[in-house]
Design a protein around this motif. Structure first.
Motif, PDB file in Angstrom:
ATOM      1  N   SER A 114      -0.698  -5.771   9.054  1.00  0.00           N
ATOM      2  CA  SER A 114      -1.740  -6.128  10.003  1.00  0.00           C
ATOM      3  C   SER A 114      -3.031  -6.364   9.237  1.00  0.00           C
ATOM      4  N   THR A 115      -4.008  -6.971   9.876  1.00  0.00           N
ATOM      5  CA  THR A 115      -5.293  -7.185   9.204  1.00  0.00           C
ATOM      6  C   THR A 115      -5.938  -5.849   8.862  1.00  0.00           C
ATOM      7  N   GLU A 116      -5.723  -4.844   9.709  1.00  0.00           N
ATOM      8  CA  GLU A 116      -6.279  -3.515   9.439  1.00  0.00           C
ATOM      9  C   GLU A 116      -5.644  -2.896   8.193  1.00  0.00           C
ATOM     10  N   GLU A 117      -4.352  -3.084   8.036  1.00  0.00           N
ATOM     11  CA  GLU A 117      -3.663  -2.542   6.864  1.00  0.00           C
ATOM     12  C   GLU A 117      -4.106  -3.245   5.585  1.00  0.00           C
ATOM     13  N   LYS A 229       1.156  -1.413  -5.723  1.00  0.00           N
ATOM     14  CA  LYS A 229       1.900  -0.168  -5.540  1.00  0.00           C
ATOM     15  C   LYS A 229       0.963   1.032  -5.605  1.00  0.00           C
ATOM     16  N   ARG A 230       0.028   1.008  -6.555  1.00  0.00           N
ATOM     17  CA  ARG A 230      -0.919   2.123  -6.695  1.00  0.00           C
ATOM     18  C   ARG A 230      -1.836   2.240  -5.472  1.00  0.00           C
ATOM     19  N   LEU A 231      -2.226   1.102  -4.921  1.00  0.00           N
ATOM     20  CA  LEU A 231      -3.082   1.120  -3.729  1.00  0.00           C
ATOM     21  C   LEU A 231      -2.325   1.687  -2.527  1.00  0.00           C
ATOM     22  N   CYS A 232      -1.025   1.364  -2.436  1.00  0.00           N
ATOM     23  CA  CYS A 232      -0.204   1.892  -1.339  1.00  0.00           C
ATOM     24  C   CYS A 232      -0.104   3.415  -1.446  1.00  0.00           C
ATOM     25  N   VAL A 233       0.081   3.907  -2.664  1.00  0.00           N
ATOM     26  CA  VAL A 233       0.137   5.359  -2.877  1.00  0.00           C
ATOM     27  C   VAL A 233      -1.197   5.996  -2.515  1.00  0.00           C
ATOM     28  N   THR A 245       4.231  -9.864   0.356  1.00  0.00           N
ATOM     29  CA  THR A 245       3.890  -9.371   1.690  1.00  0.00           C
ATOM     30  C   THR A 245       2.562  -9.975   2.151  1.00  0.00           C
ATOM     31  N   PHE A 246       1.631 -10.146   1.223  1.00  0.00           N
ATOM     32  CA  PHE A 246       0.344 -10.751   1.565  1.00  0.00           C
ATOM     33  C   PHE A 246       0.542 -12.215   1.970  1.00  0.00           C
TER      34      PHE A 246
END
Length: 298
Positions: A114-117, A229-233, A245-246
């Motif tokens: 989503s745009t929020e994510e 990946k680091r940002l997701c963590v 995904t982007f």
């Protein structure tokens, strides 16, 4: 003919006659190398010219125990292309995979954010570092222009036409297209160029490369995967997120907001509209809104 010689000729054919990218050629080569490894492990002495349908079928059966249906299908497709090349060059009379059917895989809908994510991932970037400014510009470009990860790493300063509002993108098969770029994305790229890139000791041969690592060389695809990946963590995001995904999110959000499918196709660089049509399946609400807004019997 030895496997190594046949594979090298095939690689040259893919590069020169079909104009495929190095990444695509490497993937096709891996498919053939998997077959070669199978023959070696089972002490089968067949060459590219003598391998039989039964021997290839045995390899296909072994794949089913190791990889999923989608990977099986891709490898079989790659091998069919290799043997079709040998037939085309009159090295063989027939393709040993002609009667081999790929497993049915169905159509997997791409993951989206989503745009929020997306905002939360970008907000988690540490902008106090030089790499932070670069990483924000990279993610804004991935999402703002819907690029493949290789298209981002290959971007050059000479590809930026900010005055006209476009960037030139080199996609699969070295095909080029112009993609619109928003003022906000331009702003983040300019910040990176002025505040970070201008202070890097750029290595020879990388003077025109837009996104550089701290050593002044072109970023690798793997590095961008690692950044995300680091940002997701850091944000605790549990979704499986990749650079692609982007790109999927870019297309989905455009479609949800009423963009024309043909326009999305051109921006994504899809050769066939059927590839772009997968995004239609992501949001049924949008389809109903289209009917209610535009159909004469609404």
């Amino acid at each position: 003919m030895e496997w190594s010689k046949a594979l090298e000729q095939y690689r040259q054919y893919l590069k020169i006659e079909r104009g495929l990218s190095d990444n695509t050629i490497t993937n096709y080569s891996f498919d053939v190398q998997k077959l070669i490894l199978h023959l070696e492990e089972n002490e089968i002495a067949s060459s590219p010219l003598t391998i039989t349908e039964e021997e290839v079928q045995h390899f296909v059966y072994s794949l089913a125990k190791k990889v999923n249906a989608r990977s099986q299908s891709r490898i079989i497709s790659g091998l069919k292309g290799f043997f079709n090349f040998l037939v085309f060059e009159d090295y063989r009379k027939q393709n040993p995979l002609d009667l081999v059917e790929s497993p049915r895989t169905g159509r997997k809908l791409p993951d989206t954010l989503s745009t929020e994510e997306i905002d939360s991932l970008i907000a988690a970037i540490d902008l106090s570092t030089a790499e932070g400014e670069r990483n924000r510009a990279i993610l804004e470009t991935l999402y703002g222009c819907g690029l493949r990860v290789s298209e981002v790493t290959d971007l050059r300063l000479s590809d930026l036409f900010f005055k006209e509002g476009f960037i030139r993108v080199t996609g699969k098969g070295s095909k080029q297209r112009f993609v619109p770029i928003a003022k906000a994305t331009q702003k983040y790229i300019d910040l990176y160029r002025e505040q970070v890139r201008s202070h890097i000791d750029i290595q020879k041969g990388h003077e025109d490369t837009l996104f550089l690592n701290r050593r002044g060389k072109k970023l690798t695809r793997a590095m961008i995967f690692t950044i995300i990946k680091r940002l997701c963590v850091k944000t605790g995001m549990e979704k499986k997120v990749s650079p692609h995904t982007f790109r999927h999110s870019f297309a989905t959000h455009l479609l949800e907001n009423g963009a024309d499918l043909r326009a999305i196709q051109q921006m994504l660089g899809h050769e066939s509209i059927t590839t772009t049509e997968i995004y239609v399946h992501l949001d049924r609400t949008h389809l109903r809104q289209v009917i209610e807004s535009f159909h004469p019997r609404r």
